[in-house]
Structure formats: C-alpha cells, structure tokens
Design an enzyme around this catalytic site. Structure first.
Site, short mmCIF file in Angstrom:
data_model
loop_
_atom_site.label_atom_id
_atom_site.label_comp_id
_atom_site.label_asym_id
_atom_site.label_seq_id
_atom_site.Cartn_x
_atom_site.Cartn_y
_atom_site.Cartn_z
CE LYS A 1 0.76 2.02 3.26
NZ LYS A 1 2.07 2.60 3.74
CE1 TYR B 1 -1.18 0.36 7.40
CE2 TYR B 1 -0.11 2.49 7.21
CZ TYR B 1 -0.06 1.11 7.14
OH TYR B 1 1.11 0.50 6.79
#
Ligand code: NDP
Length: 388
Positions: free
Chosen positions: A146, A234
């Site tokens: 990510k 996140y």
C-alpha cells in the site's frame, strides 16, 4: 569384576524386573512411545506444495516484517529475492534459505522461473505500477504494498494487466488480516454497537528527511503523495472496512501542515479530511508527517456502544476497548497482531492458487487512490465538497 560393579549390576537387574519398585512416576517418564496423529490437527501444506514467492525490494518493511512473516506461514514460502543490492540479497538469502536472486534489470526473466508463483512488491510507491505490471506480464500473481500506486491511472493500468494476463492482483492491506481489527469488524457486523453514527481516525508521525525510508516518502516521484498516501490510507481503508455495507458519497479536506517547512516542498505534510457516507455517517480523519509520537488511533461511535482502538493498526500491539452498551469499559483481548503478516501471505497464496480475487484486491487499492485524489482536489480548493 569388582564389588562395586557387582552391586551396580544387581541394582539394575532389580530395577528391570520390578520397575514399579523404583516409583511409578519415574518409570513412566522413562518410556518414550509414539502416539496417533492428534485428532483435528491442522497440518501445514508440505513445503514443496506451498506457493512460492519472490520478494521485490529488500528494505526496512520487507526485512523487518514481510520476510519474518514467512516463518509462520502455512501455505507460502520464499524462493527468490529481487534487489539492487546483491550482497544484501545474498546475505538475507543465506539466513532465510533463499537461493534465487534477481536484480531490477534481470527482473523480466522471472517469466522462465517455474519456482516463482507470487511476487510481493515492497518498493517505494512510485515504482509499484511498473514492477507490478512487469511481474503480471511475466505470468506471476502480484501482491503490491500500500498505497497501490502514485495515481488512479496507474492503478487502472495494473488492474488491466492482471486481467490481460489472467493473474490475481492484491494490495497488501494487512489490517484486514489482523486479529484486533477482525474482532472489531465482527462486533460491528454483529450489531453490538447499534447503528454506527460517527467514525474518527488519526494517523501520523514526524518525518525525518535524513532517514532513508522517510527520504523517498518526501519525494513526489517516489512517494506519489504525502502523509495521506503513506499513513492516512490506514484510517481511510480501515474505516471503509468497518463500514463495508455503506458507500462514500462525498469528500472534503483541508491541508494541515506548516507551509514553510522545507520537508514538504513536494508532498503534503498533513491533511484533515471528511468522508460522508450514503447513510449520512461522517468519517473524520487526519493524517500527518509533522507530529510526535507516532499515532494510529481509530474510534467507532455507535448508537449503543463505541469501540476505541489505540493503537489501531500497528504491527505488534493493537488495542480494542468497548465502552457503553450498559456495561463497564472493557478491554477485549483478540489475539496476537503479529499473525497478520503470515495470514496475509497465506490468504494471497490461496487466492492465487484458486485464481480468485484476494480479500483486498486491486480494485480496493484503486478506490482508495481515487478517494485520496478527491481529497487533494478538495484541499486545493480550500475544502470544497467533492461529490463522488
Ligand atoms: P525502504 O526505503 O526501507 O525500502 C525500499 C526498498 O526498495 C529499498 O531498500 C530498495 O531495496 C528498493 N528500492 C528500489 N529503488 C529504490 C529507490 N529509488 N529508492 C529507495 N528504495 C528503492 O522503504 P519501506 O520498506 O519503508 O517501504 C517499502 C514499501 O512498503 C512502500 O510501498 C511502503 O508504503 C510499504 N510499507 C508498508 C507497510 C505496512 O505496514 N503495510 C509499512 C512500511 C512500508 P533493494 O536495496 O533491495 O533494491
């Protein structure tokens, strides 16, 4: 034969003839005996049948978390390292039993290597798209770190390459495999909070341009974006996991960092954002490269009870506290966060072998990059609400 030997022989003979005379406990303890396979034992895949992985980019996260995660994996094993530093790769290979090595120039020759099924991209974000597409074109399944890529256009190119080559593409959103967050999700889905009314999350740390893993995070070409790309994602991704039956309908954001801070000449140092869901719930988030200590905090407020996670998305130490619901505040133990790394690897190995989408597929990474791009559009327009 001496008197001592005779006495010893007599004692041994007596013990053999009447073992219980020496004490039942001691006699049993001296008997090693094979036993049947324990009922219900979960047996790991044979090493030779596990999915075989190449790790691309041997930096701090790969060495500190990804590679050690294989020790607990049951369906995944490492067979190759890809690195621009041959000495480091060989040193790590010797420690971890990996004997196949590639560099960025020989990368495409992986297509002829039958000992590699899956490729894990752990490079700076600006390199994700190129190395993902090349691995997919080499016929490998790809798990990419990510955030997925620098732009939504790159994400679309990655997804198209996966489809064209009939391979799976996942984004390494490890939190979906982390026991504390899975427990929070279970309780939210079971209705223990009642209807969700509000979500809040804060993620940040102080970026140090002298520290190599932070240095590239401050350079747009390698980082794609700033704190929202690296750490704010996140809060965004995990909130959307918890609100999985809801859909974002609009977003707004304002930048939140000192404009004269030389660290942030190329990427944003902080952003405060709001995502409005179709249900009317607002997800309020903040992301920063400008403060200490490290923050990873999420709160889910329900009509009947609330969940507090502080920290929420760390590697080894997440916490889940429930308040309300007519009960005292309580800490909910929910398992060892360190298992998330192996669980993610095995989850992807299974998906790749079945050639079905991973729990966190490329489309999820694309959704998040599109949302962050909308946040930047809003931030550039002083917080204007952007309809999605
Ligand atoms: P590092 O800087 O520590 O490692 C990156 C590695 O990429 C380098 O060691 C190098 O490996 C390789 N690399 C190739 N080209 C370059 C380049 N031009 N500049 C810098 N490195 C290069 O970064 P991290 O390990 O912190 O991050 C790597 C990826 O992992 C990122 O996508 C990041 O977002 C993600 N990450 C995910 C986390 C999570 O919790 N899921 C946590 C931390 C990071 P080599 O020397 O072997 O060629």
């Amino acid at each position: 034969m001496s008197e001592t030997d005779l006495t010893r022989r007599r004692l041994l003979a007596a013990a053999a003839a009447a073992p219980l005379a020496l004490g039942a406990t001691r006699a049993r303890a001296q008997t090693a005996q094979g036993q049947p396979m324990p009922a219900g034992a979960a047996l790991p895949e044979l090493p030779g049948e596990r999915s075989r992985w190449a790790i691309v980019g041997l930096g701090s996260f790969a060495i500190g978390q990804v590679i050690p995660g294989f020790a607990d994996a049951r369906q995944s094993r490492m067979t190759a390292f890809v690195s621009g530093n041959a000495a480091k790769a060989r040193d790590l290979g010797a420690r971890h039993g990996v004997a196949r090595f590639y560099d960025y120039a020989s990368y495409d020759t992986m297509k002829d290597d039958a000992e590699i099924d899956c490729v894990y991209i752990v490079l700076p974000v600006g390199l994700h798209a190129e190395y993902t597409v090349r691995a997919l074109e080499a016929g490998k399944h790809v798990l990419c770190e990510k955030p997925m890529a620098s732009t939504s256009a790159e994400c679309e190119r990655m997804i198209a390459a996966a489809k064209a080559n009939n391979r799976q593409l996942g984004v390494a959103y490890r939190v979906h495999f982390e026991p504390t967050n899975r427990e929070a999700l279970r309780r939210i889905k079971a209705g223990e909070l009642g209807a969700i009314r509000h979500v809040q999350n804060d993620h940040g740390f102080n970026a140090n341009p002298q520290f190599p893993p932070h240095k590239w995070r401050l350079e747009k070409a390698l980082a794609g974006g700033g704190s929202m790309f690296d750490i704010g994602v996140y809060g965004l991704n995990t909130s959307l996991m918890m609100l999985e039956s809801d859909t974002p309908v609009s977003v707004s954001a304002v930048y939140a960092y000192p404009r004269d801070d030389p660290r942030f000449a190329e990427v944003e140092g902080g952003i405060d954002w709001r995502l409005t869901m179709a249900s009317g719930v607002n997800v309020m988030g903040s992301s920063s490269y400008c403060y200490s200590p490290y923050a990873s905090r999420q709160r889910y407020f329900g009509a009947n009870a609330s969940l507090i996670m502080d920290p929420a998305t760390t590697y080894y130490d997440n916490s889940l506290v429930m308040e309300g619901g007519g009960q005292p505040r309580r800490e909910l133990g929910s398992g060892n966060p360190a298992t998330q790394f192996a669980a993610q690897l095995d989850g992807f190995s299974e998906a790749a072998r079945a050639n079905r989408p991973h729990l966190t597929p490329g489309e999820m990474g694309l959704r998040d990059i599109r949302l962050i791009e909308a946040m930047y559009r809003s931030g550039d327009a002083e917080g204007a609400v952007i309809a999605l």
